[in-house]
Scaffold this motif. Structure first.
Motif, PDB file in Angstrom:
ATOM      1  N   LEU A   1      31.391 -50.009 177.768  1.00  0.00           N
ATOM      2  CA  LEU A   1      32.601 -50.236 178.556  1.00  0.00           C
ATOM      3  C   LEU A   1      33.856 -49.901 177.756  1.00  0.00           C
ATOM      4  CD1 LEU A   1      31.878 -53.538 180.506  1.00  0.00           C
ATOM      5  CD2 LEU A   1      32.170 -51.241 181.436  1.00  0.00           C
ATOM      6  N   ASP A   2      33.842 -50.175 176.454  1.00  0.00           N
ATOM      7  CA  ASP A   2      35.000 -49.838 175.616  1.00  0.00           C
ATOM      8  C   ASP A   2      35.239 -48.346 175.571  1.00  0.00           C
ATOM      9  OD1 ASP A   2      35.555 -52.473 175.065  1.00  0.00           O
ATOM     10  OD2 ASP A   2      34.465 -52.510 173.169  1.00  0.00           O
ATOM     11  N   LYS A   3      34.186 -47.550 175.715  1.00  0.00           N
ATOM     12  CA  LYS A   3      34.328 -46.094 175.731  1.00  0.00           C
ATOM     13  C   LYS A   3      34.763 -45.594 177.102  1.00  0.00           C
ATOM     14  CE  LYS A   3      30.839 -45.353 172.177  1.00  0.00           C
ATOM     15  NZ  LYS A   3      29.486 -44.837 171.892  1.00  0.00           N
ATOM     16  N   VAL A   4      34.117 -46.117 178.145  1.00  0.00           N
ATOM     17  CA  VAL A   4      34.343 -45.623 179.500  1.00  0.00           C
ATOM     18  C   VAL A   4      35.549 -46.274 180.179  1.00  0.00           C
ATOM     19  CG1 VAL A   4      33.291 -45.407 181.798  1.00  0.00           C
ATOM     20  CG2 VAL A   4      31.895 -45.131 179.758  1.00  0.00           C
ATOM     21  N   LEU A   5      35.660 -47.565 180.006  1.00  0.00           N
ATOM     22  CA  LEU A   5      36.685 -48.341 180.695  1.00  0.00           C
ATOM     23  C   LEU A   5      37.322 -49.344 179.714  1.00  0.00           C
ATOM     24  CD1 LEU A   5      37.702 -48.629 183.651  1.00  0.00           C
ATOM     25  CD2 LEU A   5      36.061 -50.466 183.928  1.00  0.00           C
ATOM     26  N   PRO A   6      38.118 -48.834 178.783  1.00  0.00           N
ATOM     27  CA  PRO A   6      38.681 -49.724 177.761  1.00  0.00           C
ATOM     28  C   PRO A   6      39.661 -50.724 178.359  1.00  0.00           C
ATOM     29  CG  PRO A   6      39.683 -47.543 177.599  1.00  0.00           C
ATOM     30  CD  PRO A   6      38.601 -47.460 178.642  1.00  0.00           C
ATOM     31  N   ALA A   7      39.758 -51.888 177.692  1.00  0.00           N
ATOM     32  CA  ALA A   7      40.685 -52.914 178.154  1.00  0.00           C
ATOM     33  C   ALA A   7      42.131 -52.530 177.825  1.00  0.00           C
ATOM     34  CB  ALA A   7      40.343 -54.263 177.505  1.00  0.00           C
ATOM     35  N   GLU A   8      42.305 -51.828 176.724  1.00  0.00           N
ATOM     36  CA  GLU A   8      43.639 -51.391 176.306  1.00  0.00           C
ATOM     37  C   GLU A   8      43.548 -49.962 175.790  1.00  0.00           C
ATOM     38  OE1 GLU A   8      45.029 -54.213 173.467  1.00  0.00           O
ATOM     39  OE2 GLU A   8      44.818 -55.887 174.866  1.00  0.00           O
ATOM     40  N   GLU A   9      44.619 -49.242 175.958  1.00  0.00           N
ATOM     41  CA  GLU A   9      44.689 -47.870 175.454  1.00  0.00           C
ATOM     42  C   GLU A   9      45.089 -47.845 174.021  1.00  0.00           C
ATOM     43  OE1 GLU A   9      43.902 -44.699 176.553  1.00  0.00           O
ATOM     44  OE2 GLU A   9      42.875 -45.856 178.045  1.00  0.00           O
TER      45      GLU A   9
END
Length: 147
Positions: free
Chosen positions: A139-147
């Motif tokens: 998820l950190d790769k595909v849909l990170p919480a922050e840029e």
């Protein structure tokens, strides 16, 4: 010859002892479990907001061109809908219901966490934690919480 034999339902489904759960005695969730849940929920919402902002940035230029061609009808409908008193009333009612339901949802969430912590977590908590930790990497790769 053509006799019908009745089958007793207890022969098919043996009687099990009665099971009852009193929902007024739901165990309280552990503080650590609540904090972990709140942290995960916060990160989840950050992921959604980040994804929404990316989609908005990608779609933004296309919506500026809505006035050209077939998009004008959709744009007009949306503007008309936003000025419609019935629609505005429905939005107010929905917002009010959501505000009224928030404490009930919170209470149900805490009851669910309490039941999970008491009955389920001792059996599957470690596996679930490991699964969530491994999923976070992707998820950190595909849909990170922050840029």
């Amino acid at each position: 010859s053509d006799q019908v034999q009745l089958i007793n339902k207890n022969d098919l489904f043996p009687v099990s002892p009665p099971v009852s759960v009193c929902l007024c005695q739901v165990p309280e969730p552990d503080k650590e479990l609540v904090e972990k849940y709140e942290a995960m929920k916060s990160v989840f919402y950050k992921r959604l907001m980040n994804a929404y902002s990316k989609v908005q940035a990608a779609v933004g230029p296309m919506t500026e061109n809505l006035g050209q061609g077939h998009g004008q009808a959709a744009k007009d409908y949306i503007e008309e809908l936003q000025g419609n008193p019935k629609f505005l009333s429905a939005v107010k009612i929905g917002t009010g219901l959501a505000q009224e339901a928030a404490p009930l949802v919170d209470k149900a969430r805490m009851a669910g966490l309490g039941l999970y912590g008491h009955y389920v977590r001792p059996h599957v908590g470690t596996y679930l934690d490991e699964a969530i930790t491994s999923i976070k990497v992707y998820l950190d790769k595909v849909l990170p919480a922050e840029e």
